[in-house]
Design an enzyme around this catalytic site. Structure first.
Site, short mmCIF file in Angstrom:
data_model
loop_
_atom_site.label_atom_id
_atom_site.label_comp_id
_atom_site.label_asym_id
_atom_site.label_seq_id
_atom_site.Cartn_x
_atom_site.Cartn_y
_atom_site.Cartn_z
N GLY A 73 0.83 -1.19 0.05
CA GLY A 73 0.04 -0.21 0.04
C GLY A 73 0.91 1.41 -0.08
N LEU A 74 2.05 1.08 -0.66
CA LEU A 74 2.83 2.39 -0.83
C LEU A 74 3.13 3.10 0.63
CD1 LEU A 74 1.33 3.93 -4.09
CD2 LEU A 74 3.23 2.45 -3.88
N CYS A 133 1.48 0.54 -9.88
CA CYS A 133 1.36 -0.21 -8.59
C CYS A 133 -0.30 -0.93 -8.64
CB CYS A 133 1.28 0.84 -7.43
SG CYS A 133 0.89 -0.12 -5.83
C1 SIN Z 1 3.08 -1.28 -2.60
O1 SIN Z 1 3.68 -0.80 -1.98
O2 SIN Z 1 1.72 -1.81 -2.34
C2 SIN Z 1 3.71 -2.21 -3.86
C3 SIN Z 1 3.80 -0.83 -4.82
C4 SIN Z 1 4.26 -1.38 -6.18
O3 SIN Z 1 3.88 -2.61 -6.55
O4 SIN Z 1 4.27 -0.44 -7.40
#
Ligand code: SIN
Length: 318
Positions: A73-74, A133
């Site tokens: 989730g970044l 993402c």
């Molecule tokens: C994430 O933070 O959920 C993954 C980020 C990504 O796959 O770009």
């Protein structure tokens, strides 16, 4: 390390073609005890968003036999904190290795504002614009990279605010790379990273519960290597800009496939979780392979796949 490993692109020189992928090495500091970062070609930071993000509910990562899924989730401290606390560390410690800052947002304007906050700071050479993402569903579930017009709007906005090189990170579930590559080239992109994780779902076969707190996630690891190599090879038919290959690289033999498909640099992700020293091993393997094959330079491997491109078939008579 021999000079035959250096790659010149994106306005800078990478001492070798092996980088760590976004989301797998934090901002460098988190893994500096276990990885000799300054021996690598470089790293791509965790994606930076305008506001700090706590991320998705745990568990955020789950392994399965052929790889792993994540939905982080970044999570990141936000652009202001990255500028204040993360970039100074990178400026000091990444002397030979190069740094790309990954940027993410929900709207084109959020990407632009992150770049405005970071752009005049030191400690990095280029941006990787995360258009793909799979875990950020505020846009209705469709990643920017799957909508060429939306992707171009992000790039155009960012391009107006920075002279640093911009690399767009594309999605593996792109049916045809032609339209998004053309749209992004029109908007001023300087290169492409292929690929982000592939949307995936792991369920508990007894309870039906998802393995990840957020439900579905992005799949990485050996399972997507052939998808990534194919994506690089497909993208190379549409552009002369540099390509960065990522997905399932754990060994030198994996990295060399990406180079042969047309990548100038490779990025390693999940493998570093399983073995933090794997990136250093891949650097050594490539260096030895260049000499063993009697090549002058690692670039001789780039685009060397012996594979004919088939022309699209003309529709026949009904
Ligand atoms: C994430 O933070 O959920 C993954 C980020 C990504 O796959 O770009």
């Amino acid at each position: 390390m021999s000079s035959s490993m250096a790659q010149e692109l994106l306005g800078t020189s990478f001492q070798n073609p092996v980088l760590l992928a976004a989301g797998t090495c934090g901002f460098g500091e988190e893994i500096a005890e276990v990885v000799e970062l300054d021996r690598l070609g470089g790293l791509v930071t965790k994606s930076v968003t305008l506001e700090p993000r706590l991320g998705n509910p745990a568990p955020r990562v789950a392994e399965f036999r052929a790889g792993m899924v994540n939905s982080v989730g970044l999570a990141n401290p936000g652009a202001h904190e990255v500028r204040k606390r993360k970039l100074p560390w990178l400026r000091e410690r990444m002397v030979r290795a190069r740094v790309l800052v990954s940027v993410a947002g929900h709207t084109p304007d959020e990407f632009v504002r992150v770049v405005e906050i970071l752009d005049d700071a030191d400690g990095f050479q280029a941006y990787e614009i995360n258009l793909s993402c799979p875990n950020d569903t505020r846009r209705g579930g469709l990643a920017f990279a799957l909508d060429p017009d939306a992707a171009a709007r992000v790039l155009e906005g960012v391009r107006r605010r920075t002279e640093r090189p911009l690399v767009a990170k594309l999605a593996p579930n792109t049916p045809d790379f032609g339209p998004v590559i053309r749209a992004l080239e029109g908007a001023g992109v300087d290169g492409f990273t292929l690929v982000n994780t592939l949307p995936g779902l792991v369920l508990d076969p007894e309870t039906g519960e998802p393995a990840l707190g957020a439900g579905a996630g992005g799949m990485s690891g050996p399972a997507i290597r052939a998808v990534g190599v194919h994506a690089v090879w497909s993208a190379a038919a549409h552009t002369r800009l540099p390509l960065l290959g990522v997905g399932g690289i754990a060994e030198g033999q994996d990295a060399v496939q990406y180079l042969m498909a047309g990548a100038s640099l490779v990025q390693m992700g999940s493998a570093s979780f399983w073995d933090p020293r794997s990136s250093g091993r891949v650097v050594n393997w490539l260096d030895a392979a260049v000499r063993r094959r009697g090549l002058d330079h690692v670039r001789a491997l780039v685009g060397s796949a012996r594979l004919e491109r088939k022309k699209p078939q003309e529709p026949g008579p009904e």
